[in-house]
Scaffold this motif. Structure first.
Motif, PDB file in Angstrom:
ATOM      1  N   PHE A  94     -10.271 -17.722  -5.928  1.00 17.91           N
ATOM      2  CA  PHE A  94     -11.624 -17.844  -5.391  1.00 17.91           C
ATOM      3  C   PHE A  94     -11.632 -17.832  -3.868  1.00 17.91           C
ATOM      4  N   SER A  95     -10.563 -17.285  -3.270  1.00 16.04           N
ATOM      5  CA  SER A  95     -10.495 -17.289  -1.802  1.00 16.04           C
ATOM      6  C   SER A  95     -11.373 -16.210  -1.193  1.00 16.04           C
ATOM      7  N   GLN A  96     -11.759 -15.201  -1.984  1.00 20.59           N
ATOM      8  CA  GLN A  96     -12.607 -14.137  -1.441  1.00 20.59           C
ATOM      9  C   GLN A  96     -14.039 -14.305  -1.947  1.00 20.59           C
ATOM     10  N   PRO A  97     -14.998 -13.852  -1.142  1.00 19.24           N
ATOM     11  CA  PRO A  97     -16.402 -14.103  -1.482  1.00 19.24           C
ATOM     12  C   PRO A  97     -16.942 -13.130  -2.532  1.00 19.24           C
ATOM     13  N   ILE A  98     -18.184 -13.356  -2.914  1.00 22.70           N
ATOM     14  CA  ILE A  98     -18.965 -12.436  -3.741  1.00 22.70           C
ATOM     15  C   ILE A  98     -19.961 -11.757  -2.802  1.00 22.70           C
ATOM     16  N   VAL A  99     -20.106 -10.463  -2.934  1.00 22.07           N
ATOM     17  CA  VAL A  99     -21.116  -9.724  -2.158  1.00 22.07           C
ATOM     18  C   VAL A  99     -22.043  -9.053  -3.163  1.00 22.07           C
ATOM     19  N   SER A 100     -23.333  -9.381  -3.083  1.00 23.05           N
ATOM     20  CA  SER A 100     -24.288  -8.941  -4.092  1.00 23.05           C
ATOM     21  C   SER A 100     -25.437  -8.180  -3.424  1.00 23.05           C
ATOM     22  N   VAL A 101     -25.613  -6.920  -3.815  1.00 22.58           N
ATOM     23  CA  VAL A 101     -26.563  -6.019  -3.154  1.00 22.58           C
ATOM     24  C   VAL A 101     -27.721  -5.733  -4.101  1.00 22.58           C
ATOM     25  N   SER A 102     -28.945  -5.865  -3.607  1.00 24.58           N
ATOM     26  CA  SER A 102     -30.137  -5.621  -4.424  1.00 24.58           C
ATOM     27  C   SER A 102     -30.801  -4.314  -4.035  1.00 24.58           C
ATOM     28  N   LEU A 103     -31.145  -3.508  -5.040  1.00 25.17           N
ATOM     29  CA  LEU A 103     -31.823  -2.228  -4.799  1.00 25.17           C
ATOM     30  C   LEU A 103     -32.978  -2.094  -5.786  1.00 25.17           C
ATOM     31  N   GLY A 104     -34.082  -1.525  -5.314  1.00 25.57           N
ATOM     32  CA  GLY A 104     -35.206  -1.284  -6.211  1.00 25.57           C
ATOM     33  C   GLY A 104     -36.140  -2.469  -6.327  1.00 25.57           C
ATOM     34  N   LEU A 105     -36.647  -2.694  -7.529  1.00 23.46           N
ATOM     35  CA  LEU A 105     -37.658  -3.743  -7.730  1.00 23.46           C
ATOM     36  C   LEU A 105     -37.152  -5.114  -7.291  1.00 23.46           C
ATOM     37  N   PRO A 106     -38.053  -5.938  -6.758  1.00 22.15           N
ATOM     38  CA  PRO A 106     -37.660  -7.291  -6.339  1.00 22.15           C
ATOM     39  C   PRO A 106     -37.357  -8.193  -7.540  1.00 22.15           C
ATOM     40  N   ALA A 117     -36.397 -12.517  -8.611  1.00 27.63           N
ATOM     41  CA  ALA A 117     -36.289 -13.919  -8.210  1.00 27.63           C
ATOM     42  C   ALA A 117     -34.868 -14.386  -8.516  1.00 27.63           C
ATOM     43  N   PHE A 118     -34.130 -14.663  -7.445  1.00 28.99           N
ATOM     44  CA  PHE A 118     -32.733 -15.085  -7.534  1.00 28.99           C
ATOM     45  C   PHE A 118     -32.699 -16.596  -7.420  1.00 28.99           C
ATOM     46  N   GLN A 119     -31.971 -17.238  -8.314  1.00 32.87           N
ATOM     47  CA  GLN A 119     -31.839 -18.690  -8.266  1.00 32.87           C
ATOM     48  C   GLN A 119     -30.462 -19.030  -7.744  1.00 32.87           C
ATOM     49  N   PHE A 120     -30.430 -19.890  -6.740  1.00 30.55           N
ATOM     50  CA  PHE A 120     -29.150 -20.294  -6.173  1.00 30.55           C
ATOM     51  C   PHE A 120     -29.054 -21.806  -6.266  1.00 30.55           C
ATOM     52  N   GLY A 121     -28.045 -22.288  -6.974  1.00 29.34           N
ATOM     53  CA  GLY A 121     -27.923 -23.716  -7.245  1.00 29.34           C
ATOM     54  C   GLY A 121     -26.706 -24.330  -6.591  1.00 29.34           C
ATOM     55  N   GLY A 122     -26.185 -25.350  -7.226  1.00 29.92           N
ATOM     56  CA  GLY A 122     -25.041 -26.078  -6.685  1.00 29.92           C
ATOM     57  C   GLY A 122     -23.793 -25.825  -7.507  1.00 29.92           C
ATOM     58  N   LEU A 123     -22.850 -26.763  -7.402  1.00 24.13           N
ATOM     59  CA  LEU A 123     -21.568 -26.586  -8.076  1.00 24.13           C
ATOM     60  C   LEU A 123     -21.605 -27.097  -9.515  1.00 24.13           C
ATOM     61  N   ARG A 170     -24.029 -27.298 -13.093  1.00 27.61           N
ATOM     62  CA  ARG A 170     -25.129 -26.577 -13.737  1.00 27.61           C
ATOM     63  C   ARG A 170     -26.477 -27.275 -13.540  1.00 27.61           C
ATOM     64  N   GLY A 171     -26.460 -28.593 -13.563  1.00 29.55           N
ATOM     65  CA  GLY A 171     -27.715 -29.337 -13.476  1.00 29.55           C
ATOM     66  C   GLY A 171     -28.243 -29.517 -12.062  1.00 29.55           C
ATOM     67  N   ASP A 172     -27.506 -29.078 -11.062  1.00 30.88           N
ATOM     68  CA  ASP A 172     -27.961 -29.251  -9.673  1.00 30.88           C
ATOM     69  C   ASP A 172     -29.256 -28.468  -9.442  1.00 30.88           C
ATOM     70  N   PRO A 173     -30.079 -28.945  -8.503  1.00 27.08           N
ATOM     71  CA  PRO A 173     -31.320 -28.220  -8.229  1.00 27.08           C
ATOM     72  C   PRO A 173     -31.055 -26.800  -7.737  1.00 27.08           C
ATOM     73  N   VAL A 174     -31.949 -25.884  -8.067  1.00 27.98           N
ATOM     74  CA  VAL A 174     -31.807 -24.499  -7.620  1.00 27.98           C
ATOM     75  C   VAL A 174     -32.932 -24.172  -6.639  1.00 27.98           C
ATOM     76  N   THR A 175     -32.624 -23.266  -5.721  1.00 25.57           N
ATOM     77  CA  THR A 175     -33.642 -22.730  -4.822  1.00 25.57           C
ATOM     78  C   THR A 175     -33.838 -21.279  -5.202  1.00 25.57           C
ATOM     79  N   ARG A 176     -35.080 -20.831  -5.137  1.00 26.54           N
ATOM     80  CA  ARG A 176     -35.420 -19.473  -5.558  1.00 26.54           C
ATOM     81  C   ARG A 176     -35.660 -18.594  -4.336  1.00 26.54           C
ATOM     82  N   TYR A 177     -35.058 -17.423  -4.333  1.00 23.37           N
ATOM     83  CA  TYR A 177     -35.261 -16.450  -3.240  1.00 23.37           C
ATOM     84  C   TYR A 177     -35.692 -15.135  -3.860  1.00 23.37           C
ATOM     85  N   LEU A 178     -36.671 -14.490  -3.264  1.00 23.27           N
ATOM     86  CA  LEU A 178     -37.048 -13.155  -3.738  1.00 23.27           C
ATOM     87  C   LEU A 178     -36.118 -12.147  -3.080  1.00 23.27           C
TER      88      LEU A 178
END
Ligand code: SIN
Ligand code: FE2
Length: 221
Positions: A145-157, A159-165, A167-175
């Protein structure tokens, strides 16, 4: 410059902005906008060889997101579990090579986010039709896990949920919109994330879908 040189149809230059999500995680808005056409041409090349397919989860559900891969390793899911494989099980042949435009963008975006030595060997290509979603999960099938994840979005928008370490941690939503890139690594590498059901729509670049490219270092560094 005179105003008549501007056309409302002319592509607008990208305005890249950096939105910190958490230590080790950043949203680079519009980072891939200038490359979007080249990236979509790459998707067409890859899927001409290794078509999109709907994989099954280990408990027997068909995933709503259609997937394929390019690069030395591809992420696959079936009744035996999740793993990375050098061969496409649908064709019993290696995955198509990563198009040069993919590799270049992934390296540059990782560097912008503070990960200058990213060498991805796997690119998962996800296609979301309206209604398709990806439930909250961690990316943890990679060798280290020493290298990152790179995630590219194309096309329709979407809602991405980004949480904690956890599963039950709060998530923040980004379009996430056409050309947006999210990078997470270091202390954020194992954060939970997911995508809510895609809304109906039509995008000039992709039609009625969203394409996501997820770059990872899956094998040994
Ligand atoms: C993923 O977690 O593999 C995909 C995320 C996304 O589609 O934005
Ligand atoms: Fe993921």
């Amino acid at each position: 410059m005179t105003p008549d040189l501007f056309s409302t149809l002319a592509p607008q230059p990208a305005r890249v902005t950096l939105v910190p999500l958490a230590p080790g995680a950043v949203l680079l808005r519009q980072r891939a906008l200038a490359q979007a056409e080249a990236l979509l041409a790459g998707v067409a090349e890859v899927t001409a060889v290794a078509p999109f397919r709907w994989m099954s989860t280990p408990n027997g559900y068909r995933m709503s997101v259609a997937m394929t891969n390019c690069g030395a390793l591809g992420w696959v899911s079936d009744a035996t579990g999740y793993r990375y494989a050098p061969l496409d099980p649908a064709r019993d042949a290696p995955w198509p090579a990563m198009p040069a435009a993919f590799l270049e963008l992934a390296r540059q975006a990782a560097a912008d986010a503070g990960f200058p030595a990213f060498e991805p060997d796997a690119c998962l290509v996800n296609r979301y039709a309206p209604g398709a979603r990806l439930s909250l999960h961690q990316d943890r099938n990679e060798h280290d896990f020493s290298q990152p994840i790179v995630s590219v979005s194309l096309g329709l928008p979407a809602a991405f949920q980004f949480g904690g370490l956890r599963r039950g941690d709060p998530v923040t939503r980004y379009l996430l919109e056409h050309g947006d890139v999210v990078v997470w690594g270091g202390p954020a590498r194992l954060r939970y994330h997911g995508v809510l059901a895609l809304k109906d729509g039509e995008h000039a670049a992709t039609g009625a879908c969203r394409i996501n490219l997820t770059f990872r270092r899956a094998g040994r560094v």
